[in-house]
Design an enzyme around this catalytic site. Structure first.
Site, mmCIF file in Angstrom:
data_model
loop_
_atom_site.group_PDB
_atom_site.id
_atom_site.type_symbol
_atom_site.label_atom_id
_atom_site.label_comp_id
_atom_site.label_asym_id
_atom_site.label_seq_id
_atom_site.Cartn_x
_atom_site.Cartn_y
_atom_site.Cartn_z
ATOM 1 N N GLY A 1 16.877 12.394 24.574
ATOM 2 C CA GLY A 1 15.841 13.405 24.761
ATOM 3 C C GLY A 1 14.687 13.040 25.666
ATOM 4 N N GLU B 1 20.644 7.556 22.315
ATOM 5 C CA GLU B 1 21.619 8.467 22.935
ATOM 6 C C GLU B 1 21.043 9.099 24.199
ATOM 7 O OE1 GLU B 1 22.439 11.439 19.967
ATOM 8 O OE2 GLU B 1 23.378 10.038 18.576
ATOM 9 N N ARG C 1 21.082 25.239 35.840
ATOM 10 C CA ARG C 1 19.781 25.037 35.183
ATOM 11 C C ARG C 1 18.709 26.030 35.629
ATOM 12 N NH1 ARG C 1 16.886 21.068 34.915
ATOM 13 N NH2 ARG C 1 16.689 21.064 32.659
ATOM 14 N N TYR D 1 17.554 28.190 32.497
ATOM 15 C CA TYR D 1 16.283 27.778 31.873
ATOM 16 C C TYR D 1 15.079 28.005 32.786
ATOM 17 C CZ TYR D 1 19.803 24.657 29.692
ATOM 18 O OH TYR D 1 20.913 24.124 29.109
ATOM 19 N N CYS E 1 27.269 37.050 42.636
ATOM 20 C CA CYS E 1 26.767 38.416 42.516
ATOM 21 C C CYS E 1 25.969 38.618 41.242
ATOM 22 C CB CYS E 1 27.939 39.385 42.581
ATOM 23 S SG CYS E 1 28.756 39.221 44.158
ATOM 24 N N GLU E 2 24.840 37.982 41.148
ATOM 25 C CA GLU E 2 23.907 38.153 40.025
ATOM 26 C C GLU E 2 22.511 37.922 40.570
ATOM 27 O OE1 GLU E 2 24.374 37.411 36.228
ATOM 28 O OE2 GLU E 2 26.521 36.971 36.225
ATOM 29 N N TYR F 1 23.350 17.285 33.630
ATOM 30 C CA TYR F 1 23.553 18.704 33.346
ATOM 31 C C TYR F 1 23.667 19.541 34.619
ATOM 32 C CZ TYR F 1 21.979 16.765 28.938
ATOM 33 O OH TYR F 1 21.850 15.966 27.839
HETATM 34 N N1 LLP Z 1 22.349 13.370 21.682
HETATM 35 C C1 LLP Z 1 22.643 14.624 21.284
HETATM 36 C C2 LLP Z 1 23.174 14.832 19.947
HETATM 37 C C3 LLP Z 1 22.444 15.697 22.156
HETATM 38 O O1 LLP Z 1 22.731 16.928 21.753
HETATM 39 C C4 LLP Z 1 21.936 15.460 23.462
HETATM 40 C C5 LLP Z 1 21.712 16.568 24.387
HETATM 41 C C6 LLP Z 1 21.659 14.135 23.832
HETATM 42 C C7 LLP Z 1 21.871 13.112 22.914
HETATM 43 C C8 LLP Z 1 21.140 13.761 25.196
HETATM 44 O O2 LLP Z 1 19.895 14.301 25.470
HETATM 45 P P1 LLP Z 1 19.115 13.862 26.792
HETATM 46 O O3 LLP Z 1 18.757 12.393 26.664
HETATM 47 O O4 LLP Z 1 19.998 14.091 27.948
HETATM 48 O O5 LLP Z 1 17.921 14.736 26.808
HETATM 49 N N2 LLP Z 1 21.662 21.482 29.328
HETATM 50 C C9 LLP Z 1 20.287 21.167 29.049
HETATM 51 C C10 LLP Z 1 20.164 19.965 28.148
HETATM 52 C C11 LLP Z 1 20.929 20.108 26.866
HETATM 53 C C12 LLP Z 1 20.859 18.883 26.019
HETATM 54 C C13 LLP Z 1 21.819 18.963 24.887
HETATM 55 N N3 LLP Z 1 21.860 17.789 24.057
HETATM 56 C C14 LLP Z 1 19.545 20.985 30.367
HETATM 57 O O6 LLP Z 1 20.138 21.158 31.425
HETATM 58 O O7 LLP Z 1 18.334 20.734 30.357
#
Ligand code: LLP
Length: 416
Positions: free
Chosen positions: A241, A275, A314, A318, A344-345, A372
């Site tokens: 995160g 993670e 993205r 978002y 086409c959007e 992502y």
């Molecule tokens: N662990 C779990 C259980 C997760 O669901 C996620 C991301 C991560 C770790 C990794 O999170 P990170 O360190 O990358 O923030 N598509 C969205 C982001 C979705 C994240 C989903 N879960 C975007 O493009 O911003």
């Protein structure tokens, strides 16, 4: 951690020691390009912060699942956070160690659970009581034992985009603290279950330390309580995160993040699992695209490029901001452009109101798309997926081919 991927020398851009022009000439556009050095440096910098502490970095596969990237990290000791059987198969194809895999996700199928048990993964991050029983039954069926951690939803506001916040009580992820306690009590009675750890992940693109601090504190209180019930927790998984700077955000440095985590956990006898996804790979990738048309009207100017929302979702999904740089020479007047794709959007935009100068055939680089980007791409509008390339010093490696039209329809069939 703050190294920028694009280097400019005498008006020409390169990644590591490869000029961008060489890449576009060889592989065409659109294409995703990554720097091996930045990926590796990010991973090693993060890891070094926790030297001397029992820890494991489980790269979030969903952020970038290309097997070349997973392999690079695996060779340097990384584990993986997966959310599907497909991601486990990728880890295996990338020669990753399944014993360093944590399996998160609210909807694990029986099939995926069995595959993970067969490969002796480090732990399931269990997200409901029903899942706990499903894992017990699958392990029994296979005559094995499964390791589990409970994913706790600490009800902490990560102050990020609502679609990517996961640790609030009305999100579908994890279970509250009371439920977690009752699930650990049940798990203790299940003969095919080993209790290993405790887990949380509160959201993504988090730019403050407080939400991390609050959630880890809650988990530690829970660990103490469980200990009083004679339930021993070996590891704490603090999730991923950590945010990155796309525009004006000021995310914590690895040093600040690690200091916070280390201060809270102190000298407890706990292995710490992370993670991270975005923070390791986000700034290590760009999307190269070519200007097809410049379309001016009295109200609005558009750069219509050959990449679209299906290649990089993205911005459309978002309203995410990605910096866009024209890496070609252009002598035309600077204007405010919306950078849009051919899909086409109306939502198909990659950037809005970008004050820049550009002409047909110019190459634009869309920055910070390593996480992502490719992983969320689709074939919408029957657009073949774009290639991925890794630059390593003065060499380029194609790590995913550009899809062909036959790739698109190969699995389809006409009615008899
Ligand atoms: N662990 C779990 C259980 C997760 O669901 C996620 C991301 C991560 C770790 C990794 O999170 P990170 O360190 O990358 O923030 N598509 C969205 C982001 C979705 C994240 C989903 N879960 C975007 O493009 O911003």
């Amino acid at each position: 951690m703050n190294e920028t991927i694009l280097k400019k020398n005498k008006g020409k851009y390169s990644i590591e020691n490869v000029p961008i022009n060489d890449i576009t000439e060889k592989f065409g556009t659109p294409s995703y390009v990554y720097s091996k050095k930045i990926i590796l440096n990010n991973y090693l910098d993060f890891k070094n912060q926790f030297e001397g502490i029992d820890h494991l970095i489980c790269f979030a596969v969903k952020s970038n699942p290309n097997i070349a990237i997973l392999n690079l990290l695996a060779k340097n000791g990384a584990g993986f956070d997966i959310v599907s059987g497909g991601e486990l198969q990728r880890v295996l194809a990338a020669k990753g160690d399944p014993k360093k895999v944590v399996f998160s996700g609210v909807g694990k199928s029986q099939e995926d659970i069995e595959l993970a048990i067969e490969h002796n993964i480090l732990t399931f991050n269990v997200e409901s009581e029903a899942e706990l029983y499903r894992i017990q039954n699958s392990a029994k069926k296979l005559n094995k034992k499964a390791n589990i951690s409970i994913r706790v939803n600490p009800d902490v506001d990560p102050k990020t985009h609502p679609y990517i916040s996961t640790g609030l009580k009305d999100n579908k992820f994890g279970v509250d603290e009371q439920k977690a306690i009752s699930m650990y009590k049940i798990a203790k009675t299940l003969d095919a279950i080993n209790i290993k750890g405790i887990d949380c992940h509160i959201g993504s693109q988090i730019t403050e330390l407080k939400p991390f601090e609050d959630s880890i504190k809650k988990l530690l209180e829970l660990i103490d309580h469980l200990e009083s019930l004679n339930i021993k927790i070996e590891h704490i998984d603090v999730g991923g995160g950590i945010g990155i700077q796309y525009s004006k955000e000021t995310p914590p440095s690895f040093y600040e993040y690690s200091k916070t985590v280390k201060n809270i956990i102190g000298n407890r006898n706990l292995k710490v699992i992370f993670e991270p996804g975005r923070v390791l790979i986000g700034k290590a990738g760009i999307l190269l695209t070519e200007v097809e048309y410049v379309k001016n009207s009295s109200d609005k100017n558009f750069l219509i490029v050959n990449a679209a929302m299906n290649d990089l979702m993205r911005p459309a999904l978002y309203q995410a901001f990605h910096e866009i740089i024209n890496i070609s020479q252009s002598n035309s007047d600077k204007k405010n452009y919306d950078v849009v794709g051919p899909v086409c959007e109306t939502g198909d935009f990659l950037g809005k109101d970008r004050f820049m100068s550009a002409e047909e055939k110019n190459i634009l680089a869309i920055l910070d798309v390593g996480a992502y980007g490719m992983s969320m791409s689709s074939n919408y509008n029957s657009r073949p997926k774009v290639p991925e390339i890794i630059v390593d010093d003065n060499k380029c490696h194609l790590i995913k081919n550009r899809e062909s039209f036959s790739d698109l329809i190969n699995s389809e069939k006409l009615l008899p």
